[in-house]
Design a protein around this motif. Structure first.
Motif, PDB file in Angstrom:
ATOM      1  N   ILE A  64       0.832  -1.206   0.000  1.00 41.05           N
ATOM      2  CA  ILE A  64       0.000   0.000   0.000  1.00 41.05           C
ATOM      3  C   ILE A  64       0.862   1.249   0.000  1.00 41.05           C
ATOM      4  O   ILE A  64       0.652   2.168  -0.793  1.00 41.05           O
ATOM      5  CB  ILE A  64      -0.966   0.000   1.193  1.00 41.05           C
ATOM      6  N   ILE A  65       1.857   1.297   0.839  1.00 38.23           N
ATOM      7  CA  ILE A  65       2.751   2.457   0.927  1.00 38.23           C
ATOM      8  C   ILE A  65       3.467   2.664  -0.402  1.00 38.23           C
ATOM      9  O   ILE A  65       3.534   3.778  -0.922  1.00 38.23           O
ATOM     10  CB  ILE A  65       3.750   2.306   2.086  1.00 38.23           C
ATOM     11  N   GLN A  66       4.007   1.593  -0.969  1.00 35.09           N
ATOM     12  CA  GLN A  66       4.720   1.676  -2.243  1.00 35.09           C
ATOM     13  C   GLN A  66       3.809   2.198  -3.357  1.00 35.09           C
ATOM     14  O   GLN A  66       4.198   3.055  -4.130  1.00 35.09           O
ATOM     15  CB  GLN A  66       5.278   0.309  -2.611  1.00 35.09           C
ATOM     16  N   LYS A  67       2.598   1.686  -3.437  1.00 29.89           N
ATOM     17  CA  LYS A  67       1.680   2.077  -4.508  1.00 29.89           C
ATOM     18  C   LYS A  67       1.152   3.496  -4.302  1.00 29.89           C
ATOM     19  O   LYS A  67       0.893   4.197  -5.275  1.00 29.89           O
ATOM     20  CB  LYS A  67       0.512   1.090  -4.614  1.00 29.89           C
ATOM     21  N   GLN A  68       1.015   3.941  -3.074  1.00 28.37           N
ATOM     22  CA  GLN A  68       0.527   5.288  -2.793  1.00 28.37           C
ATOM     23  C   GLN A  68       1.593   6.344  -3.141  1.00 28.37           C
ATOM     24  O   GLN A  68       1.261   7.477  -3.435  1.00 28.37           O
ATOM     25  CB  GLN A  68       0.116   5.438  -1.339  1.00 28.37           C
ATOM     26  N   GLU A  69       2.859   5.962  -3.088  1.00 29.60           N
ATOM     27  CA  GLU A  69       3.949   6.900  -3.373  1.00 29.60           C
ATOM     28  C   GLU A  69       4.069   7.183  -4.861  1.00 29.60           C
ATOM     29  O   GLU A  69       4.675   8.170  -5.244  1.00 29.60           O
ATOM     30  CB  GLU A  69       5.262   6.360  -2.824  1.00 29.60           C
ATOM     31  N   LYS A  70       3.493   6.355  -5.701  1.00 26.91           N
ATOM     32  CA  LYS A  70       3.627   6.524  -7.156  1.00 26.91           C
ATOM     33  C   LYS A  70       2.654   7.541  -7.664  1.00 26.91           C
ATOM     34  O   LYS A  70       1.646   7.843  -7.197  1.00 26.91           O
ATOM     35  CB  LYS A  70       3.411   5.197  -7.873  1.00 26.91           C
TER      36      LYS A  70
END
Length: 70
Positions: A64-70
């Protein structure tokens, strides 16, 4: 039901996530456009652009964190 709650609570469904241990827990993703994570065994998981797999909650949070940063 989901759209009514999203409107009432000002929830951005495109930025929201559904998390469950079965694919049916994330059927809301198909209806609302949110993303989902299935926690559990991968052999029962059908891949999709908006559904992800994780075998535990820590890895799910990282996705979730990785995908939200994009």
């Amino acid at each position: 039901m989901f759209y009514k709650a999203a409107k009432k609570w000002n929830i951005d469904l495109d930025s929201s996530w559904a998390i469950g241990d079965r694919e049916r827990d994330c059927t809301v993703c198909k209806v609302t456009g949110c993303r989902g994570i299935i926690i559990g065994e991968i052999e029962h998981f059908i891949s999709s652009k908006k559904l992800y797999y994780s075998n535990d909650m820590v890895k799910a949070a990282k996705i979730i964190i990785q995908k939200q940063e994009k």
